[in-house]
Write an enzyme that holds these catalytic residues in place. Sequence first.
Site, mmCIF file in Angstrom:
data_model
loop_
_atom_site.group_PDB
_atom_site.id
_atom_site.type_symbol
_atom_site.label_atom_id
_atom_site.label_comp_id
_atom_site.label_asym_id
_atom_site.label_seq_id
_atom_site.Cartn_x
_atom_site.Cartn_y
_atom_site.Cartn_z
ATOM 1 N N LYS A 11 1.834 0.346 0.754
ATOM 2 C CA LYS A 11 2.918 0.866 -0.077
ATOM 3 C C LYS A 11 4.013 -0.187 -0.095
ATOM 4 C CE LYS A 11 5.943 4.889 -0.550
ATOM 5 N NZ LYS A 11 6.230 6.251 -0.032
ATOM 6 N N ASP A 112 9.587 17.179 0.587
ATOM 7 C CA ASP A 112 8.775 17.082 -0.631
ATOM 8 C C ASP A 112 7.349 17.581 -0.365
ATOM 9 O OD1 ASP A 112 8.272 16.635 -3.315
ATOM 10 O OD2 ASP A 112 7.992 14.476 -3.103
#
Length: 195
Positions: A11, A112
């Site tokens: 990432k 989230d």
Amino acid sequence: FGAFRKMLAIKCLHDHLAENSKFVEMFLDEGRLAACLSHPNIVHTFDLGHHKGTFYLAMEYVHGMSLVPMLRRNPLPLPVAMSVAIASTAGLAFAHNAKDERGKALNIVHRDIAPKNILVSFGGDVKLTDFGIARAADQSHFTKTREVKGTMNYMPLEQILGQPTDARSDIYAMGATLYEVFPSQPLFELKRNQH
């Protein structure tokens, strides 16, 4: 060493975001938090670094998919839905109870929890991912912000209103997610403005 290889997911922080110190600090916080979370139902983070101007996280590669495409198909068989529920809540409970190396509670809130952040491998492993907007009690730039971040259909009211969140906020979001896992429909449908 020799022929040793391991598949990883990398990432990276986009170059245009790396120019903003707030985004860099958020990315570094994600890596620091993820490094504290070693659990079978949480995606492992192996390294946080900076190479040729790019910040990166080296993470466990999960050979599978998120719940999103799974929920678009036929309803999940009950044993699969139960496995997803048990494993994802175990990972979340571990994050909520995580401590640092000195034994101090981190008070992590994921913020989230949604089908997109629950991965299921083709071998049946279930893992929580993306602690990118997670908050720990000692991260002042998160606790002072009023920005609303997360996935709207799964957010509790206090998060939508920009109020402080805690573990109960994640539990609500997990409940909304699992409601969708079992009957294969969302708890709420957001209506777009027709104007």
